[in-house]
Design a protein around this motif. Structure first.
Motif, PDB file in Angstrom:
ATOM      1  N   TYR A 365      -0.815-135.445  52.726  1.00 14.34           N
ATOM      2  CA  TYR A 365      -0.913-134.048  53.159  1.00 14.34           C
ATOM      3  C   TYR A 365      -0.138-133.792  54.453  1.00 14.34           C
ATOM      4  N   SER A 366      -0.472-134.487  55.527  1.00 14.69           N
ATOM      5  CA  SER A 366       0.107-134.186  56.830  1.00 14.69           C
ATOM      6  C   SER A 366       1.603-134.505  56.842  1.00 14.69           C
ATOM      7  N   LYS A 367       2.411-133.446  57.074  1.00 22.94           N
ATOM      8  CA  LYS A 367       3.868-133.568  57.088  1.00 22.94           C
ATOM      9  C   LYS A 367       4.359-134.387  55.901  1.00 22.94           C
ATOM     10  N   SER A 387       3.385-129.739  56.266  1.00 24.70           N
ATOM     11  CA  SER A 387       2.238-130.314  55.562  1.00 24.70           C
ATOM     12  C   SER A 387       2.018-129.602  54.232  1.00 24.70           C
ATOM     13  N   ALA A 388       1.715-130.383  53.203  1.00 25.58           N
ATOM     14  CA  ALA A 388       1.440-129.834  51.879  1.00 25.58           C
ATOM     15  C   ALA A 388       0.639-130.858  51.089  1.00 25.58           C
ATOM     16  N   ALA A 389      -0.152-130.345  50.147  1.00 24.23           N
ATOM     17  CA  ALA A 389      -0.990-131.215  49.315  1.00 24.23           C
ATOM     18  C   ALA A 389      -0.140-131.787  48.183  1.00 24.23           C
ATOM     19  N   VAL A 390       0.179-133.081  48.275  1.00 23.77           N
ATOM     20  CA  VAL A 390       1.039-133.751  47.300  1.00 23.77           C
ATOM     21  C   VAL A 390       0.280-134.911  46.682  1.00 23.77           C
ATOM     22  N   ASP A 391       0.405-135.041  45.377  1.00 22.67           N
ATOM     23  CA  ASP A 391      -0.180-136.190  44.673  1.00 22.67           C
ATOM     24  C   ASP A 391       0.674-136.459  43.440  1.00 22.67           C
ATOM     25  N   GLY A 392       1.697-137.262  43.619  1.00 22.66           N
ATOM     26  CA  GLY A 392       2.626-137.571  42.538  1.00 22.66           C
ATOM     27  C   GLY A 392       4.056-137.369  42.999  1.00 22.66           C
ATOM     28  N   PHE A 393       5.020-137.828  42.188  1.00 26.30           N
ATOM     29  CA  PHE A 393       6.432-137.647  42.521  1.00 26.30           C
ATOM     30  C   PHE A 393       7.256-137.821  41.253  1.00 26.30           C
ATOM     31  N   PHE A 394       8.517-137.379  41.340  1.00 26.62           N
ATOM     32  CA  PHE A 394       9.475-137.554  40.248  1.00 26.62           C
ATOM     33  C   PHE A 394      10.439-138.673  40.609  1.00 26.62           C
ATOM     34  N   LEU A 395      10.866-139.384  39.600  1.00 25.09           N
ATOM     35  CA  LEU A 395      11.857-140.436  39.820  1.00 25.09           C
ATOM     36  C   LEU A 395      13.234-139.806  39.930  1.00 25.09           C
ATOM     37  N   PRO A 396      13.932-139.988  41.044  1.00 26.17           N
ATOM     38  CA  PRO A 396      15.250-139.351  41.218  1.00 26.17           C
ATOM     39  C   PRO A 396      16.281-139.852  40.220  1.00 26.17           C
ATOM     40  N   GLU A 397      16.063-141.022  39.642  1.00 24.91           N
ATOM     41  CA  GLU A 397      17.021-141.564  38.688  1.00 24.91           C
ATOM     42  C   GLU A 397      16.872-140.950  37.302  1.00 24.91           C
ATOM     43  N   LYS A 398      15.769-140.267  37.038  1.00 24.40           N
ATOM     44  CA  LYS A 398      15.492-139.760  35.692  1.00 24.40           C
ATOM     45  C   LYS A 398      15.151-138.272  35.730  1.00 24.40           C
ATOM     46  N   LEU A 399      16.048-137.508  36.323  1.00 22.53           N
ATOM     47  CA  LEU A 399      15.866-136.063  36.393  1.00 22.53           C
ATOM     48  C   LEU A 399      16.784-135.375  35.384  1.00 22.53           C
ATOM     49  N   PRO A 400      16.400-134.167  34.906  1.00 22.97           N
ATOM     50  CA  PRO A 400      17.270-133.430  33.976  1.00 22.97           C
ATOM     51  C   PRO A 400      18.594-133.080  34.632  1.00 22.97           C
ATOM     52  N   ALA A 401      19.556-132.716  33.813  1.00 16.82           N
ATOM     53  CA  ALA A 401      20.883-132.358  34.309  1.00 16.82           C
ATOM     54  C   ALA A 401      20.811-131.106  35.169  1.00 16.82           C
ATOM     55  N   ASP A 402      21.667-131.053  36.164  1.00 14.96           N
ATOM     56  CA  ASP A 402      21.783-129.900  37.075  1.00 14.96           C
ATOM     57  C   ASP A 402      20.498-129.640  37.858  1.00 14.96           C
ATOM     58  N   THR A 403      19.744-130.703  38.115  1.00 11.57           N
ATOM     59  CA  THR A 403      18.506-130.543  38.881  1.00 11.57           C
ATOM     60  C   THR A 403      18.807-130.407  40.365  1.00 11.57           C
ATOM     61  N   GLU A 404      18.141-129.445  41.002  1.00  8.93           N
ATOM     62  CA  GLU A 404      18.229-129.269  42.456  1.00  8.93           C
ATOM     63  C   GLU A 404      16.903-129.691  43.061  1.00  8.93           C
ATOM     64  N   ILE A 405      16.972-130.585  44.037  1.00 18.80           N
ATOM     65  CA  ILE A 405      15.747-131.043  44.703  1.00 18.80           C
ATOM     66  C   ILE A 405      15.404-130.057  45.815  1.00 18.80           C
ATOM     67  N   ILE A 406      14.230-129.431  45.704  1.00 18.19           N
ATOM     68  CA  ILE A 406      13.787-128.467  46.718  1.00 18.19           C
ATOM     69  C   ILE A 406      13.047-129.185  47.834  1.00 18.19           C
ATOM     70  N   LEU A 407      12.071-130.029  47.461  1.00  9.07           N
ATOM     71  CA  LEU A 407      11.278-130.780  48.439  1.00  9.07           C
ATOM     72  C   LEU A 407      11.231-132.238  48.020  1.00  9.07           C
ATOM     73  N   ARG A 445      -0.175-123.001  56.843  1.00  6.55           N
ATOM     74  CA  ARG A 445       0.612-121.771  56.811  1.00  6.55           C
ATOM     75  C   ARG A 445       1.957-121.994  56.127  1.00  6.55           C
ATOM     76  N   GLU A 446       2.605-123.136  56.434  1.00  7.69           N
ATOM     77  CA  GLU A 446       3.910-123.412  55.842  1.00  7.69           C
ATOM     78  C   GLU A 446       3.814-123.601  54.339  1.00  7.69           C
ATOM     79  N   GLU A 447       2.740-124.243  53.883  1.00  2.59           N
ATOM     80  CA  GLU A 447       2.581-124.463  52.445  1.00  2.59           C
ATOM     81  C   GLU A 447       2.377-123.135  51.716  1.00  2.59           C
ATOM     82  N   ALA A 448       1.563-122.249  52.304  1.00  2.00           N
ATOM     83  CA  ALA A 448       1.360-120.926  51.695  1.00  2.00           C
ATOM     84  C   ALA A 448       2.667-120.136  51.679  1.00  2.00           C
ATOM     85  N   SER A 449       3.458-120.222  52.757  1.00  2.00           N
ATOM     86  CA  SER A 449       4.741-119.516  52.806  1.00  2.00           C
ATOM     87  C   SER A 449       5.693-120.036  51.741  1.00  2.00           C
TER      88      SER A 449
END
Length: 675
Positions: A365-367, A387-407, A445-449
């Motif tokens: 969560y924190s940062k 800070s944001a509530a995160v639980d999980g991740f994507f493998l950068p090697e196995k993303l769909p074509a033309d994927t843009e990473i936001i966070l 606040r940042e997560e809500a924004s």
């Protein structure tokens, strides 16, 4: 009698059939034709039918429904959920009532003025009759009195006034004139004075009748007191009209208010699947002022509008949903996904991204997240790490074509929010569980924004996505807006405004004295200033009637991104690490806990990492940009705690990453205990 009854019955059926034929287009209008989305079920159909009935009959002044029935229809329309349409119907109904009340007041005023005029004429006629009567009495009295000295003096005075020829004209006695007497000319006989010529009674009656033709005892009876300038009926009508006008203004204000309330869901572009943590998403969208509606998994096939944004809450993806999701996005739909239990549910998304869910990784969560670069979703953030509530991740090697990473995950550097096109649509997949956390009202606040900007970005256009061009807050912006009036009324003016990213209400509205004719589209160039508070702002316009009510509700014509360049605090050590497991609950029958250690080298040079875990310690050498998986096995026995935290430390010469994983060891009953 039976034949008459049958004839009357047949005539009634004939009239009813004619009415249905004439009104059939109004009754067969679909909900989508009155601004409602398809697939809303029986309630939407009811709203459509009753709305058209009210427009066709109740508001047209027809006598088919009485006042009580009209009010019942109004209440029924409200009960079916279309409060916005109901308030608009009430406004139109009040306009009709005000027009009738004004006509009634004018009629009462006219009748009262006629009564006052009739009373004045009657009083004048009565006064004239009294004068004539007094003159007649005076003449009769003069005839009956004998000559007296005073009368002789008057007679001498009269005879002394001789004409120029010196001849006196003898006085005429009324009783001495006979029927056979020849009429004299004007020069031979002077006209007698009124005082000495008693009027005929018939002439008096004629004069009285001519003076007041409208003076009848029923309309204006003779009275000593004059009629008041304003009658009690007129005062009552004025009071009733004032009440109607006040109610109309209140209704108009309420109607304008309803445009900003949740009743806007009839026009919503966002649809939330009622599954998993959907209540948290509803809470978020309500806070953001975003109109939305919900749909069950059983009814999801009804979503055939390609301009919709479907939101999948945490834990809502099922295998039988995957084919429909692919078809929906491929035809132009948009999709937002929160985290899922395992990577296999995430891989059911169109494009099949690969990753891990909340049962396989540990939460942070924190940062916990970092934006790599500017994106519309982080337009209102001062820092790109938050800070944001995160639980999980994507493998950068196995993303769909033309994927843009936001966070990305701050610890392991893996994507936690990705955006990619699919067919004619678009997908934003995340491993955030903000929807679940929103139920406890503990969002940063940042997560809500971030989520506020994300929903604004995805709903900014019916086709495609918003251009990422940003303007410095306060700078001038030239925008070209098209005003479209598809109604049958002429718009008297246009209101242009930003819409708040928090409440969806107007900010800094400006009014244009621009009239838009029915079925007309006009283009205007307008200069605005970028809002001072950074964020994504829709530029919307509304067409207004003369009384200020909406002829056309806010239509978002453009979107403007107001943003300052945020500071990028990249605390990444140049490598990433994560620990996953197949499940957070392990059977006590197993002898080993199996983990998987994920290591990434994000540098263009080799790196040596140290590993210290509950099983062993070792050094690991990674090549440039290498990704490696290492199995970890930990022995368990009957003394192992049911809830166990396992810590894993990955370190370099510059920084250490501390990882932990919670595992629940579930004791299964033995065969003897089962017996």
């Amino acid at each position: 009698m039976k034949k008459c009854a049958i004839i009357v019955f047949c005539l009634g059926l004939f009239a009813l059939a004619g009415a249905v034929i004439l009104r059939w287009p109004a009754l067969t209008t679909t909900p989508s034709q009155i601004g409602m989305p398809p697939g809303e079920g029986k309630a939407a159909q009811s709203v459509g039918i009753y709305t058209k009935i009210f427009h066709s009959w109740a508001l047209s002044g027809s006598t088919l429904f009485n006042a009580a029935q009209k009010e019942a229809l109004l209440q029924l329309s409200s009960a079916t959920g279309s409060k916005l349409a109901t308030w608009d119907l009430k406004r139109r109904f009040l306009e009709k009532k005000i027009a009738l009340a004004q006509n009634k007041l004018k009629k009462i005023q006219l009748e009262h003025r006629q009564k006052i005029e009739a009373a004045k004429q009657a009083a004048a006629a009565k006064e004239q009759a009294e004068i004539l009567k007094q003159q007649e009495q005076q003449n009769n009295k003069n005839e009956a009195e004998p000559d007296t000295p005073s009368n002789k003096d008057q007679q001498s005075d009269t005879t002394s006034q001789l004409p120029e020829d010196g001849l006196a004209t003898p006085a005429l006695e009324p009783t001495a004139v006979s029927d056979t007497t020849e009429p004299t000319t004007d020069t031979e006989s002077p006209t007698p004075s009124v005082a000495n010529s008693p009027p005929d009674k018939a002439e008096i009656a004629d004069a009285s009748h001519t003076a007041s033709p409208a003076a009848t005892p029923s309309e204006a009876p003779p009275s000593a007191e004059p009629l008041p300038e304003t009658s009690p009926e007129e005062l009552a009508a004025q009071e009733a009209l004032a009440k109607l006008k006040k109610e109309y203004q209140e209704t108009l204000a309420k109607l304008n208010e309803k445009f900003y309330e949740s009743e806007k869901s009839l026009l919503a572009k966002i649809v939330v699947l009622r599954s998993g943590a959907s209540r948290g998403i509803e809470s978020l969208l309500t806070e953001f002022g975003q109109p939305f509606r919900t749909i069950s998994l059983a009814d999801i096939n009804q979503l055939n509008n390609k301009n919709l944004l479907l939101v999948l809450p945490s834990g809502s993806i099922e295998r039988n949903l995957a084919p429909w999701l692919e078809k929906f996005v491929e035809s132009g739909g948009k999709l937002v996904c929160f985290t899922q239990p395992r990577g296999r549910e995430l891989s059911l998304l169109p494009g099949n991204p690969s990753g891990y869910g909340w049962l396989e990784t540990d939460s942070a969560y924190s940062k916990a997240v970092t934006a790599l670069k500017f994106h519309p979703t982080v337009a209102s953030l001062k820092k790109y790490q938050f800070s944001a509530a995160v639980d999980g991740f994507f493998l950068p090697e196995k993303l769909p074509a033309d994927t843009e990473i936001i966070l990305k995950d701050t610890k392991n550097g893996c994507p936690v929010a990705i955006s990619y096109p699919f067919g004619k649509g678009h997908i934003v997949a995340t491993t955030l569980y903000t929807d679940w956390k929103a139920t406890s009202n503990s969002l940063a606040r940042e997560e809500a924004s971030f989520w506020r900007n994300l929903f604004a970005w995805l709903t900014s256009s019916n086709e495609g996505l918003l251009d990422a061009k940003a303007y410095e807050p306060g700078t001038k912006i030239k925008v070209s807006l098209q005003f479209s009036n598809q109604s049958t009324e002429m718009a008297q003016k246009v209101m242009v405004s930003y819409l708040s990213t928090k409440t969806n209400k107007p900010l800094y509205p400006i009014y244009l004295k621009t009239k838009v004719l029915p079925e007309e589209n006009i283009i205007k160039n307008i200069t605005l200033r970028a809002p001072k508070v950074p964020g994504i702002y829709p530029v919307a316009y509304a067409l207004l009637r003369k009384d200020g009510s909406f002829l056309k509700y806010w239509e978002k014509a453009k979107y403007v991104i107001s943003a300052k360049e945020a500071t990028l605090t990249d605390s990444s050590p140049g490598f990433g690490a994560a620990v996953t497991t197949t499940d957070e609950v392990i059977s006590s029958k197993k002898r080993y806990l199996t983990f998987k250690l994920h290591l990434w080298n994000y540098r263009s040079t080799p790196i040596t990492l140290g590993y210290q875990g509950p099983d062993k310690s070792l050094d690991i050498n990674l090549s440039p940009s290498e990704y490696r998986q290492l199995p970890i096995r930990i022995m368990i026995n009957e003394k192992t705690p049911a809830l166990s935290y396992y810590d894993f430390n990955i370190y370099s010469s510059e920084k250490t990453i501390n990882l932990s994983k919670l595992v629940t060891i579930q004791n299964e009953p033995t065969k003897e205990a089962q017996k």
